[in-house]
Design an enzyme around this catalytic site. Structure first.
Site, mmCIF file in Angstrom:
data_model
loop_
_atom_site.group_PDB
_atom_site.id
_atom_site.type_symbol
_atom_site.label_atom_id
_atom_site.label_comp_id
_atom_site.label_asym_id
_atom_site.label_seq_id
_atom_site.Cartn_x
_atom_site.Cartn_y
_atom_site.Cartn_z
ATOM 1 N N GLU A 304 60.740 -63.812 -93.337
ATOM 2 C CA GLU A 304 60.240 -65.068 -92.782
ATOM 3 C C GLU A 304 60.045 -66.130 -93.862
ATOM 4 O OE1 GLU A 304 56.765 -63.789 -90.544
ATOM 5 O OE2 GLU A 304 58.042 -63.265 -88.851
ATOM 6 N N ASP A 385 57.378 -56.839 -83.468
ATOM 7 C CA ASP A 385 56.231 -57.585 -83.991
ATOM 8 C C ASP A 385 55.022 -57.529 -83.077
ATOM 9 O OD1 ASP A 385 54.803 -59.189 -85.643
ATOM 10 O OD2 ASP A 385 55.928 -61.028 -85.278
ATOM 11 N N GLU A 413 47.093 -61.201 -81.719
ATOM 12 C CA GLU A 413 48.058 -62.303 -81.792
ATOM 13 C C GLU A 413 48.900 -62.454 -80.524
ATOM 14 O OE1 GLU A 413 50.701 -62.048 -85.126
ATOM 15 O OE2 GLU A 413 52.003 -63.627 -84.354
HETATM 16 C C1 GCU Z 1 54.111 -62.354 -87.317
HETATM 17 C C2 GCU Z 1 53.088 -63.443 -87.346
HETATM 18 C C3 GCU Z 1 53.079 -64.194 -88.634
HETATM 19 C C4 GCU Z 1 52.967 -63.218 -89.784
HETATM 20 C C5 GCU Z 1 54.032 -62.166 -89.677
HETATM 21 C C6 GCU Z 1 53.839 -61.061 -90.678
HETATM 22 O O1 GCU Z 1 55.394 -62.879 -87.264
HETATM 23 O O2 GCU Z 1 53.340 -64.320 -86.296
HETATM 24 O O3 GCU Z 1 51.984 -65.074 -88.619
HETATM 25 O O4 GCU Z 1 53.068 -63.880 -90.992
HETATM 26 O O5 GCU Z 1 54.008 -61.564 -88.434
HETATM 27 O O6 GCU Z 1 53.324 -60.037 -90.262
HETATM 28 O O7 GCU Z 1 54.184 -61.192 -91.834
#
Ligand code: GCU
Length: 845
Positions: A304, A385, A413
């Site tokens: 990400e 996730d 979440e």
């Molecule tokens: C999810 C979450 C993010 C977080 C990511 C992670 O995608 O929405 O906020 O950073 O997980 O676990 O690294």
């Protein structure tokens, strides 16, 4: 209970029921006086040093017993008169040095304890100081549950790693410490890019966590900011560690892989570059100089948008080992996250076999033998996730030489963000019990992560907690059962979620059987209900994955590279993850599990759409079609959420007003929002498939008056996006930001008593006011200020996140009455209204 609280307040004990004390309230035990004889009169702490756990244990015993039973104990450093019933607490080593007999003690491993209760004589021995404190909390928890009987047992943790992760930001927009995916307020650790001066809450948090067997907290977000490593912030981290230490909690730190470049000024962050290695060694050494008992690091790399070793064509093992080696001289460990995937290039249209669920096994393929001994691979429970239901990640079956930890998410979440009641322990328990059948042998996930299955020294649990500065910690009193249960399952995964829950309720809300029964039943029904109304059959939580992860928006899952796809079209739905035709993900599981998931006949219904792409008319094992199951489950799930309100109301006289009201507010909100979910999802798939609901409910709401069908003055109609987030796709908004709008209609109902519900949108960009009139009489007035009351992700849009419902009960309505709603906009919020329902008693439309 009220009487005893009053007494407690008279004698000066803290009684504010704001949630801060969570399950460690030490409330007066009903009839506690009768038990005094079975309690110790003195406390002996062996070899206690102020600031370390055995000392804390002594303090906790004194406070706990005084608060629960009104009995003041004396604190001694060495033995007492044989006639004085005494609780002795210390390590096995200290006990032996003081002449205690340790010959016949049961075996204790690190952090384990032995508890021997014989009337008022109590012996609490830890394998280490932390264990002694755990044993003390266990003894106090027994007392808090009214258990005073004799008992003798040893308890050892199932796994060595029992960590909590906080996703706390140093900065957010440059101003304050927010918590990513946190719904309980600002960070208890950080403010304005620095460590807070006042760390009282950090100590209180450590106390709560120690009482459930947690041994470390990673304090900053996995999306780490390199400025955590400035000299000033390292000094601040040492202050946090000082707050943690009395409770045996060690500090862990998330690192940003590119720090040598972004903070250190080097021209590289290549993990094999000598200058980079030296830089990290320097950082690690200076951290350990300040915090000699630091637990270690947590690293999110190449995921990400986060930097990582792949940038330099190095492997993930090269990345993890870099930190592992700098930590080795200090005894620290590195938790290296398996949540590695490319969110930029996956394309479902070009490649039927593309699948984010495959990423972890693919990225870690072949690396297992390469990791240093102090690396633990931290694996999210499922391959995507934190969804409402996922199969366990296949990666657990691939890590044999390297220890692994399961990453669970306490913060909800994708599961209602603490504005919906969802007790998660039953889900975790299913995951932990799941048998991966590696090499055809028993391979429960809990045995893999504890190290038992593959003889790993390290492994265990990482729980993303994300508590905040609210006195409720998580933003909801009932959500705290999740934090409690996380610790308890990490200590002993064979525990039953319902037993854990009952323990927690007794300590949190008291011993009345009705209170225990109602909260237990609601909590145990909550995950299945949430799954039913948000995303069942393994399709995932059908939330807006691009914004907020909160309200419904199924279309947002597809058509983007995030890979949380449903592949829904007009006729079919689901991911084909078979080896035969699909992405091959089923093939990442060991043979027996692979065969189960590969075959549609043996795939459980609750994961059908996770593994198979089927027509909406596919018949399930239950005999229903997929689409009818969707419709029914969304109705059934939201009906359960409706029932939470009266069930909670039945406890009104049995729970303190502060917590009663706080919880009630959320449950009423949840009841309304579950209808938003129900209707959004059902409308969406009805629209896609064109298949009617056999029960005739979907799209058919006889008690509703659409706002857009009312007579409008100063209001105009507005097409909502996504369309399914509004009844009939339209709502009304005021014509501009400064003038009131009025919507009116003549009611075509028989005279009688009705519940009048208004569905509206409460955006986080203003605080509109709505007034509801029947003829000229005001029925109710409310403000759009949910963003202050609920910690869920704020949204500026008119959509499934902001859709809300308010209900006025028992309203006398005359036939032909004029119903009028007056909306006063505020800021950018145009007082939006979706529809109004005139509901006969017991009808939910
Ligand atoms: C999810 C979450 C993010 C977080 C990511 C992670 O995608 O929405 O906020 O950073 O997980 O676990 O690294």
């Amino acid at each position: 209970m009220r009487g005893s609280l009053l007494l407690a307040s008279l004698i000066g004990l803290a009684v504010a029921e704001d949630g801060l004390a969570a399950w460690l309230r030490y409330a007066r035990i009903p009839g506690g006086k009768c038990h005094r004889k079975k309690l110790p009169s003195a406390i002996v702490t062996l070899n206690a040093t102020e600031g370390l756990p055995v000392y804390t244990a002594g303090q906790e015993l004194a406070e706990g017993i005084s608060s629960m039973f009104g009995k003041k104990l004396t604190l001694e450093e060495s033995g007492t008169d044989a006639d004085v019933p005494t609780v002795t607490v210390g390590t096995v080593g200290a006990y032996s040095e003081s002449g205690g007999d340790v010959e016949d003690l049961p075996e204790l491993i690190e952090d384990g304890y032995y508890l021997h209760i014989s009337g008022g004589d109590v012996l609490i021995l830890g394998q280490n100081e932390r264990g002694a404190l755990y044993g003390t909390f266990q003894y106090l928890a027994r007392l808090a549950q009214g258990k005073v009987s004799d008992e003798s047992f040893a308890s050892n943790p199932d796994a060595p790693v029992r960590w909590v992760n906080q996703w706390d930001n140093l900065r957010d927009g440059g101003t304050h410490g927010s918590v990513e995916r946190g719904y309980g307020g600002d960070s208890i650790f950080f403010w304005d890019g620095k460590i807070r001066d006042d760390l009282t809450r950090a100590g209180q948090y450590a106390r709560l966590l120690a009482s459930i067997g947690i041994n470390a907290v990673v304090v900053n977000n996995v999306n780490a900011n390199e400025t955590i490593l400035t000299e000033e912030n390292m000094d601040g981290l040492a202050r946090i560690a000082d707050e943690f230490r009395p409770y045996g909690i060690q500090l862990g730190l998330s690192l940003n892989f590119a720090s040598p470049q972004t903070l250190g000024g080097l021209d590289s962050f290549d993990p094999l570059d000598e200058t980079v290695i030296e830089w990290w060694q320097g950082i690690t050494d200076s951290l350990y100089e300040r915090i000699p008992d630091m637990a270690g690091y947590l690293v999110k790399a190449n995921s990400e948008g986060q930097p990582g070793p792949l940038t330099y064509n190095r492997t993930l093992a090269d990345g993890a080992n870099l930190f592992a080696r700098t930590l080795q001289p200090h005894g620290g460990i590195i938790m290296f996250r398996a949540f590695v995937y490319d969110h930029t290039s996956l394309n479902q249209d070009l490649d039927w076999k593309a699948d984010r669920a495959n990423a972890a096994v693919q990225f870690f393929d072949g690396l297992d033998p390469q990791f240093e001994d102090n690396v633990v691979i931290q694996i999210k429970y499922g391959p995507i996730d934190f969804q409402v239901r996922e199969p366990v990640s296949p990666l657990f079956a691939h890590m044999r030489e390297t220890g692994s930890a399961i990453e669970l998410q306490i913060t909800q979440e994708y599961l209602g963000q603490q504005a919906h009641l969802v007790y998660l322990a039953p889900m975790w328990k299913e995951l932990l019990d799941f048998d991966l059948r590696v090499d055809g042998e028993d391979s429960a996930v809990s045995d893999i992560i504890s190290g038992k299955r593959f003889n790993n020294k390290l492994g265990g649990y990482a729980g993303v907690a994300n508590v905040g500065h609210n006195t409720t910690w998580l933003g909801s009193h009932l959500a705290m059962s999740n934090l409690y249960a996380y610790g308890k399952l990490a200590w002993d995964p064979s525990s039953e979620p319902v037993d854990i829950l009952e323990e927690w309720i007794k300590m949190t809300f008291g011993h009345e059987q009705e209170v225990i029964d109602v909260i237990t039943e609601m909590s145990m029904e909550s995950w299945p209900a949430y799954e039913n109304y948000t995303g069942n059959l393994g399709i995932q939580t059908l939330t807006d994955i691009l914004l907020g992860h909160y309200g419904p928006n199924p279309a947002s899952q597809d058509g983007n590279p995030w890979g949380q796809w449903t592949r829904a079209d007009g006729d079919t739905i689901g991911m084909d993850r078979t080896v035969l035709n699909g992405t091959g993900n089923a093939g990442q599981y060991p043979e027996e599990v692979f065969e189960m998931y590969e075959n549609i006949e043996t795939t459980p219904d609750n994961l059908l759409l996770w593994f198979h792409h089927v027509p909406y008319t596919q018949v399930l094992k239950s005999g229903k079609t997929v689409i009818q199951h969707f419709y029914d489950a969304h109705y059934a799930g939201s009906a359960v959420a409706q029932s939470f309100v009266p069930r909670w109301e039945s406890l009104k006289t049995k729970i303190d007003a502060e917590r009663y009201e706080h919880v009630l507010f959320r449950l009423v909100y949840q009841a309304g929002h579950s209808l938003v979910w129900r209707d959004s999802i059902n409308n969406f798939y009805f629209n896609k498939s064109g298949i009617l609901d056999e029960a005739g409910r979907v799209g058919n709401h006889p008690h509703r008056i659409e706002a857009e069908d009312m007579e409008l003055d100063g209001y105009r109609t507005y097409l909502v996006s996504p369309f399914e987030a509004a009844s009939g796709s339209l709502c009304i908004v005021t014509a501009d930001n400064s003038t009131q709008g009025t919507a009116s209609t003549k009611l075509d109902v028989e005279a009688g008593t009705y519940n009048v519900a208004v569905n509206y949108y409460d955006q986080a960009i203003g605080n509109s006011t709505w007034e509801l009139y029947l003829d000229e009489e005001l029925v109710g007035k409310w403000h759009g200020d949910l963003e202050y009351e609920l910690g869920r992700a704020p949204s500026p849009y008119i959509d499934g996140h902001t859709a809300a419902r308010i209900t006025f009960k028992g309203v006398q309505v005359e036939s032909g009455s004029i119903l009028r709603i007056v909306g006063t906009p505020d800021g950018e919020e145009p007082a939006p209204v979706d529809y109004i329902s005139i509901l006969p008693e017991d009808v939910i439309d």
